[in-house]
Design a protein around this motif. Structure first.
Motif, PDB file in Angstrom:
ATOM      1  N   ARG A  77      -9.471   6.804  -1.436  1.00  0.00           N
ATOM      2  CA  ARG A  77     -10.889   6.540  -1.517  1.00  0.00           C
ATOM      3  C   ARG A  77     -11.139   5.134  -0.988  1.00  0.00           C
ATOM      4  NH1 ARG A  77     -10.630  11.098  -2.324  1.00  0.00           N
ATOM      5  NH2 ARG A  77     -11.609  12.427  -3.886  1.00  0.00           N
ATOM      6  N   ASN A  78     -12.270   4.948  -0.299  1.00  0.00           N
ATOM      7  CA  ASN A  78     -12.641   3.612   0.145  1.00  0.00           C
ATOM      8  C   ASN A  78     -13.483   2.926  -0.921  1.00  0.00           C
ATOM      9  OD1 ASN A  78     -11.895   4.985   2.683  1.00  0.00           O
ATOM     10  ND2 ASN A  78     -12.572   3.079   3.609  1.00  0.00           N
ATOM     11  N   ILE A  79     -13.189   1.646  -1.147  1.00  0.00           N
ATOM     12  CA  ILE A  79     -14.025   0.827  -2.007  1.00  0.00           C
ATOM     13  C   ILE A  79     -14.368  -0.452  -1.255  1.00  0.00           C
ATOM     14  CG2 ILE A  79     -12.953   1.748  -4.093  1.00  0.00           C
ATOM     15  CD1 ILE A  79     -11.622  -1.029  -4.432  1.00  0.00           C
ATOM     16  N   ASP A  80     -15.330  -1.180  -1.794  1.00  0.00           N
ATOM     17  CA  ASP A  80     -15.721  -2.459  -1.214  1.00  0.00           C
ATOM     18  C   ASP A  80     -14.605  -3.469  -1.464  1.00  0.00           C
ATOM     19  OD1 ASP A  80     -16.908  -4.934  -0.632  1.00  0.00           O
ATOM     20  OD2 ASP A  80     -18.892  -4.176  -1.155  1.00  0.00           O
ATOM     21  N   GLY A  81     -14.072  -4.033  -0.401  1.00  0.00           N
ATOM     22  CA  GLY A  81     -12.972  -4.974  -0.537  1.00  0.00           C
ATOM     23  C   GLY A  81     -13.367  -6.427  -0.450  1.00  0.00           C
ATOM     24  N   GLY A  82     -14.688  -6.723  -0.493  1.00  0.00           N
ATOM     25  CA  GLY A  82     -15.083  -8.117  -0.307  1.00  0.00           C
ATOM     26  C   GLY A  82     -14.712  -8.563   1.092  1.00  0.00           C
ATOM     27  N   ASN A  83     -13.891  -9.597   1.223  1.00  0.00           N
ATOM     28  CA  ASN A  83     -13.473 -10.041   2.562  1.00  0.00           C
ATOM     29  C   ASN A  83     -12.118  -9.449   2.975  1.00  0.00           C
ATOM     30  OD1 ASN A  83     -11.851 -11.500   0.862  1.00  0.00           O
ATOM     31  ND2 ASN A  83     -12.003 -13.408   2.010  1.00  0.00           N
ATOM     32  N   TRP A  84     -11.642  -8.463   2.215  1.00  0.00           N
ATOM     33  CA  TRP A  84     -10.415  -7.747   2.576  1.00  0.00           C
ATOM     34  C   TRP A  84     -10.747  -6.366   3.137  1.00  0.00           C
ATOM     35  CZ3 TRP A  84      -5.843  -7.895  -1.426  1.00  0.00           C
ATOM     36  CH2 TRP A  84      -5.445  -9.229  -1.652  1.00  0.00           C
ATOM     37  N   ALA A  85      -9.980  -5.955   4.145  1.00  0.00           N
ATOM     38  CA  ALA A  85      -9.913  -4.565   4.579  1.00  0.00           C
ATOM     39  C   ALA A  85      -8.445  -4.150   4.523  1.00  0.00           C
ATOM     40  CB  ALA A  85     -10.468  -4.407   5.992  1.00  0.00           C
ATOM     41  N   GLY A  86      -8.196  -2.845   4.667  1.00  0.00           N
ATOM     42  CA  GLY A  86      -6.817  -2.380   4.675  1.00  0.00           C
ATOM     43  C   GLY A  86      -6.470  -1.537   3.469  1.00  0.00           C
ATOM     44  N   VAL A  87      -5.223  -1.638   3.011  1.00  0.00           N
ATOM     45  CA  VAL A  87      -4.700  -0.745   1.979  1.00  0.00           C
ATOM     46  C   VAL A  87      -4.001  -1.550   0.891  1.00  0.00           C
ATOM     47  CG1 VAL A  87      -2.923   0.997   1.538  1.00  0.00           C
ATOM     48  CG2 VAL A  87      -4.461   1.256   3.483  1.00  0.00           C
ATOM     49  N   VAL A  88      -4.259  -1.174  -0.345  1.00  0.00           N
ATOM     50  CA  VAL A  88      -3.549  -1.707  -1.509  1.00  0.00           C
ATOM     51  C   VAL A  88      -2.853  -0.553  -2.208  1.00  0.00           C
ATOM     52  CG1 VAL A  88      -3.752  -2.865  -3.744  1.00  0.00           C
ATOM     53  CG2 VAL A  88      -5.223  -3.556  -1.837  1.00  0.00           C
ATOM     54  N   VAL A  89      -1.567  -0.691  -2.496  1.00  0.00           N
ATOM     55  CA  VAL A  89      -0.850   0.303  -3.287  1.00  0.00           C
ATOM     56  C   VAL A  89      -0.479  -0.327  -4.622  1.00  0.00           C
ATOM     57  CG1 VAL A  89       0.006   1.597  -1.320  1.00  0.00           C
ATOM     58  CG2 VAL A  89       1.361  -0.277  -2.197  1.00  0.00           C
ATOM     59  N   ARG A  90      -0.555   0.507  -5.679  1.00  0.00           N
ATOM     60  CA  ARG A  90      -0.370   0.002  -7.030  1.00  0.00           C
ATOM     61  C   ARG A  90       0.460   0.977  -7.835  1.00  0.00           C
ATOM     62  NH1 ARG A  90      -5.514   1.276  -8.831  1.00  0.00           N
ATOM     63  NH2 ARG A  90      -5.170   2.913  -7.331  1.00  0.00           N
ATOM     64  N   ARG A  91       0.461   0.767  -9.147  1.00  0.00           N
ATOM     65  CA  ARG A  91       1.169   1.663 -10.066  1.00  0.00           C
ATOM     66  C   ARG A  91       2.652   1.726  -9.744  1.00  0.00           C
ATOM     67  NH1 ARG A  91      -1.840   2.990 -14.628  1.00  0.00           N
ATOM     68  NH2 ARG A  91      -4.023   2.894 -14.015  1.00  0.00           N
ATOM     69  N   GLY A  92       3.278   0.550  -9.590  1.00  0.00           N
ATOM     70  CA  GLY A  92       4.707   0.524  -9.333  1.00  0.00           C
ATOM     71  C   GLY A  92       5.237  -0.886  -9.468  1.00  0.00           C
ATOM     72  N   THR A  93       6.544  -1.010  -9.337  1.00  0.00           N
ATOM     73  CA  THR A  93       7.203  -2.309  -9.242  1.00  0.00           C
ATOM     74  C   THR A  93       7.701  -2.426  -7.814  1.00  0.00           C
ATOM     75  OG1 THR A  93       7.864  -2.306 -11.569  1.00  0.00           O
ATOM     76  CG2 THR A  93       9.096  -3.747 -10.070  1.00  0.00           C
ATOM     77  N   PHE A  94       7.194  -3.396  -7.068  1.00  0.00           N
ATOM     78  CA  PHE A  94       7.403  -3.397  -5.631  1.00  0.00           C
ATOM     79  C   PHE A  94       8.467  -4.409  -5.213  1.00  0.00           C
ATOM     80  CE2 PHE A  94       3.261  -1.580  -6.365  1.00  0.00           C
ATOM     81  CZ  PHE A  94       3.355  -0.420  -5.598  1.00  0.00           C
ATOM     82  N   VAL A 235       3.163   4.388   2.432  1.00  0.00           N
ATOM     83  CA  VAL A 235       2.235   3.997   1.369  1.00  0.00           C
ATOM     84  C   VAL A 235       1.485   5.192   0.780  1.00  0.00           C
ATOM     85  CG1 VAL A 235       1.937   1.639   2.179  1.00  0.00           C
ATOM     86  CG2 VAL A 235       0.454   3.453   3.088  1.00  0.00           C
ATOM     87  N   THR A 236       1.423   6.294   1.514  1.00  0.00           N
ATOM     88  CA  THR A 236       0.749   7.483   0.986  1.00  0.00           C
ATOM     89  C   THR A 236       1.514   8.137  -0.156  1.00  0.00           C
ATOM     90  OG1 THR A 236       1.752   8.714   2.813  1.00  0.00           O
ATOM     91  CG2 THR A 236      -0.547   8.045   3.069  1.00  0.00           C
ATOM     92  N   ARG A 237       2.734   7.670  -0.428  1.00  0.00           N
ATOM     93  CA  ARG A 237       3.491   8.189  -1.565  1.00  0.00           C
ATOM     94  C   ARG A 237       3.069   7.521  -2.873  1.00  0.00           C
ATOM     95  NH1 ARG A 237       8.245  10.764  -0.167  1.00  0.00           N
ATOM     96  NH2 ARG A 237       8.239  11.374  -2.368  1.00  0.00           N
ATOM     97  N   TYR A 238       2.139   6.590  -2.796  1.00  0.00           N
ATOM     98  CA  TYR A 238       1.663   5.862  -3.967  1.00  0.00           C
ATOM     99  C   TYR A 238       0.154   6.033  -4.106  1.00  0.00           C
ATOM    100  CZ  TYR A 238       6.152   3.419  -3.663  1.00  0.00           C
ATOM    101  OH  TYR A 238       7.479   3.116  -3.610  1.00  0.00           O
ATOM    102  N   PRO A 239      -0.381   5.822  -5.322  1.00  0.00           N
ATOM    103  CA  PRO A 239      -1.833   5.703  -5.432  1.00  0.00           C
ATOM    104  C   PRO A 239      -2.287   4.521  -4.583  1.00  0.00           C
ATOM    105  CG  PRO A 239      -0.821   5.899  -7.593  1.00  0.00           C
ATOM    106  CD  PRO A 239       0.296   5.677  -6.618  1.00  0.00           C
ATOM    107  N   LEU A 240      -3.266   4.731  -3.755  1.00  0.00           N
ATOM    108  CA  LEU A 240      -3.687   3.639  -2.880  1.00  0.00           C
ATOM    109  C   LEU A 240      -5.201   3.526  -2.843  1.00  0.00           C
ATOM    110  CD1 LEU A 240      -4.814   4.763   0.133  1.00  0.00           C
ATOM    111  CD2 LEU A 240      -2.402   5.316   0.403  1.00  0.00           C
TER     112      LEU A 240
END
Length: 271
Positions: A77-94, A235-240
């Motif tokens: 899903r797209n959300i407002d990133g402020g001054n960021w664009a791109g992808v964030v992945v979470r729910r893990g230890t990276f 990155v599609t293997r993670y919630p993003l």
């Protein structure tokens, strides 16, 4: 990178006050982002002042949320990133993040035009960022490209190696414990810079991002990241989250769907 203006800093403080309420409403959707200025100053910019809890909640469809409140793998899903664009992945230890791109040609329309594609660990929901990429700034109407790395809250460190529009770049950040290796390669000009640093960090998110610390993107057509991976998996293997950069009045760019191989394109919309 330019120091945020007083209005930017005021906006950042208001965003911090909003964060607790938004997190309570939709905790798995939105946490805190950060932006870097030349002297290392930083301001949270994950949501513009116009964002509301309802608009943030809409970023995740009901079918994407499972019983524990997490987001299903592969959901986008797209959300407002402020001054960021791109992808964030979470729910893990990276332990690693990497991606490649071709440095876009830009047109400078303002002396504060500034943007930087980068990869990094942390920064979305933590107070540190371990990141490396290429900065494009504008001076007397001309674009200047510089490779850099940063171990925020320390200031960025810039490389002297040549970077030009059209150069093919690969960036990666990896860690073993608190030992981070930041690597930036320019395949076109046949150079690589590798830096090893230590940090006490959370390593709870990974980013493949395009950022404008000044909030004013130079004009470009598209920027395509390829091979975007975290922990050596697409990155599609993670919630993003897909981020669209914006101001309080208009969208600045748009991040398209990420393919299973980790390829996605960011399109310019407005300065």
């Amino acid at each position: 990178m330019p120091v945020p203006t007083p209005s930017d800093r005021s906006r950042s403080r208001s965003l911090r006050r909003l964060r607790a309420g938004l997190a309570a409403l939709v905790a798995p959707v939105l946490l805190v982002g950060a932006l870097t200025a030349t002297d290392g100053s930083r301001a949270a910019a994950d949501v513009p002042a116009s964002a509301t809890g309802a608009s943030v909640a809409a970023a995740v469809a009901p079918g994407d949320v499972v019983g524990d409140g997490s987001v299903r793998y592969g959901s986008q899903r797209n959300i407002d990133g402020g001054n960021w664009a791109g992808v964030v992945v979470r729910r893990g230890t990276f332990t690693s993040v990497s991606a490649s791109w071709t440095e876009p040609k830009v047109s400078c329309t303002h002396h504060n035009n500034l943007m930087a594609p980068w990869v990094g660990i942390d920064g979305w929901d933590s107070n540190t960022v371990q990141q490396t990429g290429v900065e494009t700034s504008c001076h007397n109407g001309q674009a200047r490209y510089r490779g850099w790395y940063e171990m925020y809250p320390e200031p960025p460190v810039y490389y002297r190696n040549t970077v030009k529009a059209g150069d093919k770049i690969t960036a990666s950040v990896s860690r073993v414990g608190g030992r981070y290796t930041l690597k930036l390669t320019n395949h076109t000009r046949h150079w690589t810079r590798t830096t090893v640093r230590h940090a006490d960090a959370d390593h709870t998110s990974a980013e493949i991002a395009l950022e404008s610390p000044s909030g004013r993107y130079p004009k470009f057509s598209t920027l395509t990241f390829t091979g975007a991976s975290a922990n050596k998996r697409p990155v599609t293997r993670y919630p993003l989250l897909r981020l669209d950069a914006s101001t309080s009045t208009h969208k600045q760019n748009h991040t398209a769907t990420v393919t299973p191989t980790g390829r996605f394109t960011i399109s310019y919309k407005h300065e």
